[in-house]
Design a protein around this motif. Structure first.
Motif, PDB file in Angstrom:
ATOM      1  N   ARG A   1       0.733  -1.320  -0.104  1.00 23.51           N
ATOM      2  CA  ARG A   1      -0.026  -0.011  -0.123  1.00 23.51           C
ATOM      3  C   ARG A   1       0.726   1.200   0.084  1.00 23.51           C
ATOM      4  NH1 ARG A   1      -3.402   0.727   5.326  1.00 23.51           N
ATOM      5  NH2 ARG A   1      -3.434  -1.528   4.601  1.00 23.51           N
ATOM      6  N   THR A   2       1.816   1.320   0.755  1.00 19.45           N
ATOM      7  CA  THR A   2       2.891   2.306   0.849  1.00 19.45           C
ATOM      8  C   THR A   2       3.407   2.618  -0.291  1.00 19.45           C
ATOM      9  OG1 THR A   2       3.046   2.010   3.235  1.00 19.45           O
ATOM     10  CG2 THR A   2       4.734   3.311   2.087  1.00 19.45           C
ATOM     11  N   ARG A   3       3.842   1.539  -0.930  1.00 18.02           N
ATOM     12  CA  ARG A   3       4.517   1.512  -2.293  1.00 18.02           C
ATOM     13  C   ARG A   3       3.644   2.484  -3.396  1.00 18.02           C
ATOM     14  NH1 ARG A   3       6.839  -3.560  -5.116  1.00 18.02           N
ATOM     15  NH2 ARG A   3       8.043  -3.607  -2.898  1.00 18.02           N
ATOM     16  N   ILE A   4       2.370   1.824  -3.268  1.00 20.34           N
ATOM     17  CA  ILE A   4       1.237   2.412  -4.376  1.00 20.34           C
ATOM     18  C   ILE A   4       0.892   3.889  -4.125  1.00 20.34           C
ATOM     19  CG2 ILE A   4      -1.036   2.234  -4.990  1.00 20.34           C
ATOM     20  CD1 ILE A   4      -0.644  -0.915  -4.694  1.00 20.34           C
ATOM     21  N   VAL A   5       0.973   4.232  -2.653  1.00 22.44           N
ATOM     22  CA  VAL A   5       0.646   5.556  -2.406  1.00 22.44           C
ATOM     23  C   VAL A   5       1.933   6.505  -2.640  1.00 22.44           C
ATOM     24  CG1 VAL A   5       0.524   7.188  -0.476  1.00 22.44           C
ATOM     25  CG2 VAL A   5      -0.880   5.019  -0.637  1.00 22.44           C
ATOM     26  N   GLU A   6       3.015   5.949  -2.391  1.00 28.92           N
ATOM     27  CA  GLU A   6       4.270   6.948  -2.730  1.00 28.92           C
ATOM     28  C   GLU A   6       4.534   7.027  -4.301  1.00 28.92           C
ATOM     29  OE1 GLU A   6       7.418   4.591  -1.116  1.00 28.92           O
ATOM     30  OE2 GLU A   6       7.278   5.475   0.919  1.00 28.92           O
ATOM     31  N   ARG A   7       4.020   6.149  -5.103  1.00 33.29           N
ATOM     32  CA  ARG A   7       4.200   6.136  -6.619  1.00 33.29           C
ATOM     33  C   ARG A   7       3.083   7.287  -7.041  1.00 33.29           C
ATOM     34  NH1 ARG A   7       0.865   5.525 -10.728  1.00 33.29           N
ATOM     35  NH2 ARG A   7       1.863   5.376 -12.617  1.00 33.29           N
ATOM     36  N   THR A   8       2.009   6.952  -6.524  1.00 33.29           N
ATOM     37  CA  THR A   8       0.817   8.030  -6.779  1.00 33.29           C
ATOM     38  C   THR A   8       1.239   9.456  -6.475  1.00 33.29           C
ATOM     39  OG1 THR A   8      -0.787   6.088  -6.077  1.00 33.29           O
ATOM     40  CG2 THR A   8      -1.678   8.333  -6.575  1.00 33.29           C
ATOM     41  N   ILE A   9       1.786   9.755  -5.329  1.00 36.17           N
ATOM     42  CA  ILE A   9       1.977  11.073  -4.830  1.00 36.17           C
ATOM     43  C   ILE A   9       3.318  11.546  -5.719  1.00 36.17           C
ATOM     44  CG2 ILE A   9       3.390  12.286  -3.059  1.00 36.17           C
ATOM     45  CD1 ILE A   9       1.671  10.569  -0.969  1.00 36.17           C
ATOM     46  N   GLN A  10       4.107  10.613  -6.113  1.00 35.09           N
ATOM     47  CA  GLN A  10       5.106  11.069  -7.003  1.00 35.09           C
ATOM     48  C   GLN A  10       4.711  11.421  -8.202  1.00 35.09           C
ATOM     49  OE1 GLN A  10       7.877   7.975  -8.043  1.00 35.09           O
ATOM     50  NE2 GLN A  10       9.328   9.278  -8.791  1.00 35.09           N
ATOM     51  N   VAL A  11       3.786  10.920  -8.923  1.00 38.73           N
ATOM     52  CA  VAL A  11       3.230  11.178 -10.254  1.00 38.73           C
ATOM     53  C   VAL A  11       2.152  12.223 -10.140  1.00 38.73           C
ATOM     54  CG1 VAL A  11       1.989  10.119 -12.245  1.00 38.73           C
ATOM     55  CG2 VAL A  11       3.478   8.774 -10.955  1.00 38.73           C
ATOM     56  N   TYR A  12       1.359  12.105  -9.329  1.00 41.80           N
ATOM     57  CA  TYR A  12       0.116  13.062  -9.173  1.00 41.80           C
ATOM     58  C   TYR A  12       0.277  14.351  -8.209  1.00 41.80           C
ATOM     59  CZ  TYR A  12      -1.827   9.647 -12.219  1.00 41.80           C
ATOM     60  OH  TYR A  12      -2.012   8.728 -13.204  1.00 41.80           O
ATOM     61  N   GLY A  13       1.078  14.025  -7.080  1.00 40.08           N
ATOM     62  CA  GLY A  13       1.123  15.118  -5.896  1.00 40.08           C
ATOM     63  C   GLY A  13       0.121  14.969  -4.947  1.00 40.08           C
ATOM     64  N   ASP A  14      -0.617  13.829  -5.072  1.00 41.66           N
ATOM     65  CA  ASP A  14      -1.840  13.597  -4.413  1.00 41.66           C
ATOM     66  C   ASP A  14      -2.108  11.848  -4.152  1.00 41.66           C
ATOM     67  OD1 ASP A  14      -4.381  12.943  -3.301  1.00 41.66           O
ATOM     68  OD2 ASP A  14      -4.924  15.028  -4.109  1.00 41.66           O
TER      69      ASP A  14
END
Length: 123
Positions: free
Chosen positions: A55-68
């Motif tokens: 979950r953390t890996r997915i959230v980190e990627r999402t933040i990296q790509v979209y800032g959210d």
């Protein structure tokens, strides 16, 4: 069915709501805002079902790509020149899965699941 498959199906099922809103004559902006909000709700729901550390890996990627952590906001998409129709289309198309090895996928919930406690809100 895998957790990922359930997520992809739920996202694609948003197309039915879009078709209904179009039949009702709603403007593209209204449809885009509604389907985008539901897509973000789905993202939160399915991320909550994903075990750590994935979950953390997915959230980190999402933040990296979209800032959210929930994915792109309407403001983010509009600032990049996306039309209301493009926002509708992208909200009903699952994004790519975060790269996991086969073992990681099984541990993360991307492997087989018997039941997913999820409701589309239809009943």
């Amino acid at each position: 069915m895998t957790l990922r498959t359930c997520y992809e199906m739920a996202v694609r099922d948003l197309r039915d709501g879009v078709a209904e809103m179009r039949r009702d004559g709603l403007p593209a902006e209204t449809i885009a805002r509604a389907v985008h909000a539901e897509r973000r709700r789905l993202a939160v729901h399915f991320k909550a079902l994903t075990p750590e550390p994935y979950r953390t890996r997915i959230v980190e990627r999402t933040i990296q790509v979209y800032g959210d952590a929930q994915g792109p906001s309407i403001a983010f998409l509009r600032a990049r020149g996306k039309s209301w129709e493009a926002i509708i289309e992208s909200a009903t198309r699952p994004g790519p899965p975060v790269g996991l090895t086969r073992d990681e996928a099984e541990l993360s919930g991307e492997g087989e699941v018997r039941e997913v406690p999820f409701s589309t809100g239809d009943g």
